[in-house]
Design an enzyme around this catalytic site. Structure first.
Site, PDB file in Angstrom:
ATOM      1  N   SER A  23      42.891  55.495  -6.694  1.00 25.30           N
ATOM      2  CA  SER A  23      42.971  54.735  -5.439  1.00 25.30           C
ATOM      3  C   SER A  23      42.406  55.500  -4.247  1.00 25.30           C
ATOM      4  O   SER A  23      42.603  56.701  -4.092  1.00 25.30           O
ATOM      5  CB  SER A  23      44.431  54.398  -5.156  1.00 25.30           C
ATOM      6  OG  SER A  23      44.526  53.760  -3.904  1.00 25.30           O
ATOM      7  N   LEU A  24      41.718  54.758  -3.382  1.00 23.94           N
ATOM      8  CA  LEU A  24      41.208  55.326  -2.129  1.00 23.94           C
ATOM      9  C   LEU A  24      42.222  55.213  -1.000  1.00 23.94           C
ATOM     10  O   LEU A  24      42.067  55.848   0.033  1.00 23.94           O
ATOM     11  CB  LEU A  24      39.984  54.526  -1.689  1.00 23.94           C
ATOM     12  CG  LEU A  24      38.633  54.974  -2.153  1.00 23.94           C
ATOM     13  CD1 LEU A  24      37.594  53.994  -1.642  1.00 23.94           C
ATOM     14  CD2 LEU A  24      38.320  56.369  -1.627  1.00 23.94           C
ATOM     15  N   SER A  25      43.249  54.393  -1.198  1.00 21.56           N
ATOM     16  CA  SER A  25      44.201  54.111  -0.117  1.00 21.56           C
ATOM     17  C   SER A  25      44.857  55.381   0.431  1.00 21.56           C
ATOM     18  O   SER A  25      44.998  55.509   1.658  1.00 21.56           O
ATOM     19  CB  SER A  25      45.253  53.106  -0.582  1.00 21.56           C
ATOM     20  OG  SER A  25      44.621  51.902  -0.906  1.00 21.56           O
ATOM     21  N   LYS A  74      51.351  41.898  -6.519  1.00 20.70           N
ATOM     22  CA  LYS A  74      51.242  41.188  -5.241  1.00 20.70           C
ATOM     23  C   LYS A  74      52.141  39.948  -5.176  1.00 20.70           C
ATOM     24  O   LYS A  74      52.596  39.565  -4.116  1.00 20.70           O
ATOM     25  CB  LYS A  74      49.792  40.780  -4.986  1.00 20.70           C
ATOM     26  CG  LYS A  74      48.880  41.950  -4.629  1.00 20.70           C
ATOM     27  CD  LYS A  74      47.479  41.458  -4.310  1.00 20.70           C
ATOM     28  CE  LYS A  74      46.585  42.577  -3.850  1.00 20.70           C
ATOM     29  NZ  LYS A  74      45.250  42.119  -3.453  1.00 20.70           N
ATOM     30  N   GLY A 134      35.652  30.690  -7.447  1.00 18.83           N
ATOM     31  CA  GLY A 134      36.915  31.257  -7.925  1.00 18.83           C
ATOM     32  C   GLY A 134      38.052  30.848  -7.015  1.00 18.83           C
ATOM     33  O   GLY A 134      37.841  30.588  -5.808  1.00 18.83           O
ATOM     34  N   GLY A 136      41.544  32.337  -7.270  1.00 19.46           N
ATOM     35  CA  GLY A 136      42.712  33.187  -7.507  1.00 19.46           C
ATOM     36  C   GLY A 136      43.313  33.664  -6.189  1.00 19.46           C
ATOM     37  O   GLY A 136      43.102  33.063  -5.122  1.00 19.46           O
ATOM     38  N   GLY A 137      44.061  34.765  -6.249  1.00 23.50           N
ATOM     39  CA  GLY A 137      44.770  35.276  -5.070  1.00 23.50           C
ATOM     40  C   GLY A 137      43.835  35.591  -3.917  1.00 23.50           C
ATOM     41  O   GLY A 137      44.123  35.234  -2.765  1.00 23.50           O
ATOM     42  N   ALA A 138      42.715  36.241  -4.200  1.00 23.61           N
ATOM     43  CA  ALA A 138      41.795  36.625  -3.122  1.00 23.61           C
ATOM     44  C   ALA A 138      41.182  35.391  -2.480  1.00 23.61           C
ATOM     45  O   ALA A 138      41.042  35.312  -1.254  1.00 23.61           O
ATOM     46  CB  ALA A 138      40.708  37.547  -3.671  1.00 23.61           C
ATOM     47  N   TYR A 237      33.248  45.518  -4.799  1.00 20.52           N
ATOM     48  CA  TYR A 237      32.539  46.636  -4.156  1.00 20.52           C
ATOM     49  C   TYR A 237      32.198  47.739  -5.156  1.00 20.52           C
ATOM     50  O   TYR A 237      31.587  48.733  -4.805  1.00 20.52           O
ATOM     51  CB  TYR A 237      33.372  47.209  -2.991  1.00 20.52           C
ATOM     52  CG  TYR A 237      34.757  47.611  -3.386  1.00 20.52           C
ATOM     53  CD1 TYR A 237      35.826  46.742  -3.218  1.00 20.52           C
ATOM     54  CD2 TYR A 237      34.993  48.851  -3.973  1.00 20.52           C
ATOM     55  CE1 TYR A 237      37.091  47.089  -3.613  1.00 20.52           C
ATOM     56  CE2 TYR A 237      36.254  49.204  -4.366  1.00 20.52           C
ATOM     57  CZ  TYR A 237      37.304  48.324  -4.180  1.00 20.52           C
ATOM     58  OH  TYR A 237      38.558  48.686  -4.587  1.00 20.52           O
TER      59      TYR A 237
HETATM   60  P1  NAP Z   1      42.513  36.566  -9.705  1.00 19.38           P
HETATM   61  O1  NAP Z   1      43.715  36.104  -8.961  1.00 19.38           O
HETATM   62  O2  NAP Z   1      42.655  36.995 -11.130  1.00 19.38           O
HETATM   63  O3  NAP Z   1      41.445  35.353  -9.656  1.00 19.38           O
HETATM   64  C1  NAP Z   1      40.206  35.429 -10.283  1.00 19.38           C
HETATM   65  C2  NAP Z   1      39.468  34.105 -10.145  1.00 19.38           C
HETATM   66  O4  NAP Z   1      38.202  34.281 -10.784  1.00 19.38           O
HETATM   67  C3  NAP Z   1      40.154  32.938 -10.838  1.00 19.38           C
HETATM   68  O5  NAP Z   1      39.976  31.756 -10.095  1.00 19.38           O
HETATM   69  C4  NAP Z   1      39.411  32.844 -12.172  1.00 19.38           C
HETATM   70  O6  NAP Z   1      39.297  31.554 -12.692  1.00 19.38           O
HETATM   71  C5  NAP Z   1      38.014  33.260 -11.749  1.00 19.38           C
HETATM   72  N1  NAP Z   1      37.256  33.752 -12.906  1.00 19.38           N
HETATM   73  C6  NAP Z   1      37.476  34.899 -13.599  1.00 19.38           C
HETATM   74  N2  NAP Z   1      36.576  35.010 -14.601  1.00 19.38           N
HETATM   75  C7  NAP Z   1      35.799  33.888 -14.522  1.00 19.38           C
HETATM   76  C8  NAP Z   1      34.696  33.404 -15.288  1.00 19.38           C
HETATM   77  N3  NAP Z   1      34.219  34.103 -16.328  1.00 19.38           N
HETATM   78  N4  NAP Z   1      34.138  32.227 -14.932  1.00 19.38           N
HETATM   79  C9  NAP Z   1      34.613  31.515 -13.868  1.00 19.38           C
HETATM   80  N5  NAP Z   1      35.659  31.927 -13.113  1.00 19.38           N
HETATM   81  C10 NAP Z   1      36.240  33.096 -13.441  1.00 19.38           C
HETATM   82  O7  NAP Z   1      41.808  37.777  -8.972  1.00 19.38           O
HETATM   83  P2  NAP Z   1      41.750  38.048  -7.397  1.00 19.38           P
HETATM   84  O8  NAP Z   1      42.842  38.970  -7.011  1.00 19.38           O
HETATM   85  O9  NAP Z   1      41.606  36.743  -6.703  1.00 19.38           O
HETATM   86  O10 NAP Z   1      40.396  38.912  -7.287  1.00 19.38           O
HETATM   87  C11 NAP Z   1      39.149  38.292  -7.442  1.00 19.38           C
HETATM   88  C12 NAP Z   1      38.032  39.293  -7.171  1.00 19.38           C
HETATM   89  O11 NAP Z   1      38.124  39.762  -5.835  1.00 19.38           O
HETATM   90  C13 NAP Z   1      38.110  40.545  -8.056  1.00 19.38           C
HETATM   91  O12 NAP Z   1      36.794  40.905  -8.398  1.00 19.38           O
HETATM   92  C14 NAP Z   1      38.736  41.574  -7.153  1.00 19.38           C
HETATM   93  O13 NAP Z   1      38.361  42.891  -7.497  1.00 19.38           O
HETATM   94  C15 NAP Z   1      38.149  41.174  -5.817  1.00 19.38           C
HETATM   95  N6  NAP Z   1      38.971  41.615  -4.667  1.00 19.38           N
HETATM   96  C16 NAP Z   1      38.419  42.507  -3.806  1.00 19.38           C
HETATM   97  C17 NAP Z   1      39.143  42.937  -2.706  1.00 19.38           C
HETATM   98  C18 NAP Z   1      38.532  43.929  -1.769  1.00 19.38           C
HETATM   99  O14 NAP Z   1      39.276  44.618  -1.053  1.00 19.38           O
HETATM  100  N7  NAP Z   1      37.230  44.051  -1.721  1.00 19.38           N
HETATM  101  C19 NAP Z   1      40.447  42.460  -2.472  1.00 19.38           C
HETATM  102  C20 NAP Z   1      40.973  41.518  -3.380  1.00 19.38           C
HETATM  103  C21 NAP Z   1      40.215  41.108  -4.475  1.00 19.38           C
HETATM  104  P3  NAP Z   1      40.509  30.678 -13.269  1.00 19.38           P
HETATM  105  O15 NAP Z   1      41.298  30.291 -12.061  1.00 19.38           O
HETATM  106  O16 NAP Z   1      39.868  29.545 -13.913  1.00 19.38           O
HETATM  107  O17 NAP Z   1      41.263  31.576 -14.205  1.00 19.38           O
END
Ligand code: NAP
Length: 298
Positions: A23-25, A74, A134, A136-138, A237
């Site tokens: 972690s970088l935090s 989270k 997508g 998900g949470g983000a 990133y």
């Molecule tokens: P998450 O809750 O697991 O959600 C992932 C989403 O991506 C879901 O909607 C999932 O679809 C979709 N997905 C995954 N694989 C897929 C595929 N092969 N085809 C189509 N859709 C696909 O994850 P998250 O927390 O939202 O994070 C998402 C991304 O954001 C990650 O890469 C994470 O590293 C990045 N992120 C970055 C930061 C930052 O500080 N830069 C902060 C938060 C997150 P389904 O809903 O259909 O399962």
């Protein structure tokens, strides 16, 4: 890094996640405590799932001033909070806890981190048409904050699996509450996907496609639909530039990776805990070196 002495009054902060070793935090927060002359330390705690309950109960017992949460905690941490900020309540996930006199308050700073990272690149959000790939949470955190910044509409693409309807209902609720049009479409409908992307101003990859075992994959099939006046953001990133961003850059788009989001969500958490500012611009170069040359992760 220079260090301050640890004493009887030194306040502890940290992050609970699993895994967490790269972690970088800790760097971001400890450097910022030093820069702001704050007597505090930030540690990374690798909390095993079966010890999560005990770890959460230790916050008040050990008088930890605040915490970050990362995967996979989270959502799990919500039930331990005494209060939730409006965005945390809406998103249903927290990445920051403030311990205010034993009252635990949960926040989600990912969305504000996203918006601030775009503002740092002079991207205007008001009245823009945004596509999120997508759901998900983000994606939820980003959508919520985009609504607060008065975008014109948000179009979300999500796989048509068992969570599709639930996600449609969730975003319908957000749309009604925030008075911003939000629509969810099946990711598999490529014709519609291409059409909606062509008609958008900002496209954001909120999926994991482009990192880890999906590093060679792209969240859209046809990059030729991208135009040079569009902004393309990848929340990823690591790698520094996903194939999606590389392709979008070749098309002349303004591309932004997820590093700014990482930094600004940390800055927001730091401000919640201390009332002071993290100097993101000063820290950024060191972070890039650590991430892209030394191999830290988040
Ligand atoms: P998450 O809750 O697991 O959600 C992932 C989403 O991506 C879901 O909607 C999932 O679809 C979709 N997905 C995954 N694989 C897929 C595929 N092969 N085809 C189509 N859709 C696909 O994850 P998250 O927390 O939202 O994070 C998402 C991304 O954001 C990650 O890469 C994470 O590293 C990045 N992120 C970055 C930061 C930052 O500080 N830069 C902060 C938060 C997150 P389904 O809903 O259909 O399962």
């Amino acid at each position: 890094m220079e260090t301050q002495k640890i004493g009887g009054r030194t306040q502890l902060y940290g992050i609970f996640a699993h895994p967490i070793k790269h972690s970088l935090s800790p760097f971001l927060h400890n450097q910022s405590f030093l820069d702001n002359d704050i007597d505090a330390r930030y540690l990374a705690f690798d909390v095993e799932p079966n010890e999560f309950d005990a770890a959460m109960k230790s916050i008040q017992a050990l008088n930890i001033g605040g915490l970050n949460l990362s995967m996979p905690y989270k959502e799990k941490a919500l039930s331990y909070m005494d209060e939730l900020s409006p965005e945390a309540e809406f998103i249903g996930a927290i990445n920051t806890i403030l311990n205010r006199d034993d009252v635990l308050i949960g926040y989600n700073t990912d969305g504000i981190g996203f918006v601030r990272s775009l503002e740092a690149e002079n991207i205007q959000l008001a009245n823009q048409r945004v596509v999120l790939l997508g759901a998900g949470g983000a994606s939820k955190a980003v959508a919520y904050q985009l609504c607060q910044n008065h975008v014109k509409e948000i179009i979300i693409f999500k796989r048509k699996n068992r969570t599709f309807q639930e996600v449609c209902n969730y975003f319908k609720g957000m749309s009604e509450k925030c008075h911003i049009p939000i629509r969810v479409f099946p990711y598999e409908d490529h014709l519609n996907l291409n059409h909606k992307i062509k008609n958008s101003d900002i496209i954001v990859n909120c999926t994991n496609i482009g990192m880890g075992h999906l590093e060679e994959a792209m969240p859209i099939n046809d990059l030729s639909i991208l135009e040079k006046n569009q902004v393309v953001v990848d929340l990823i990133y690591q790698p520094q530039e996903t194939l999606f961003l590389k392709g979008a850059k070749k098309r002349g788009c303004h591309t932004i990776n997820g590093l700014g989001i990482l930094l600004y969500q940390a800055a927001e958490a730091f401000n919640i805990w201390t009332g002071s500012d993290m100097s993101v611009s000063n820290i950024e170069e060191t972070v890039k070196r650590k991430l892209y040359k030394e191999g830290s992760t988040s």
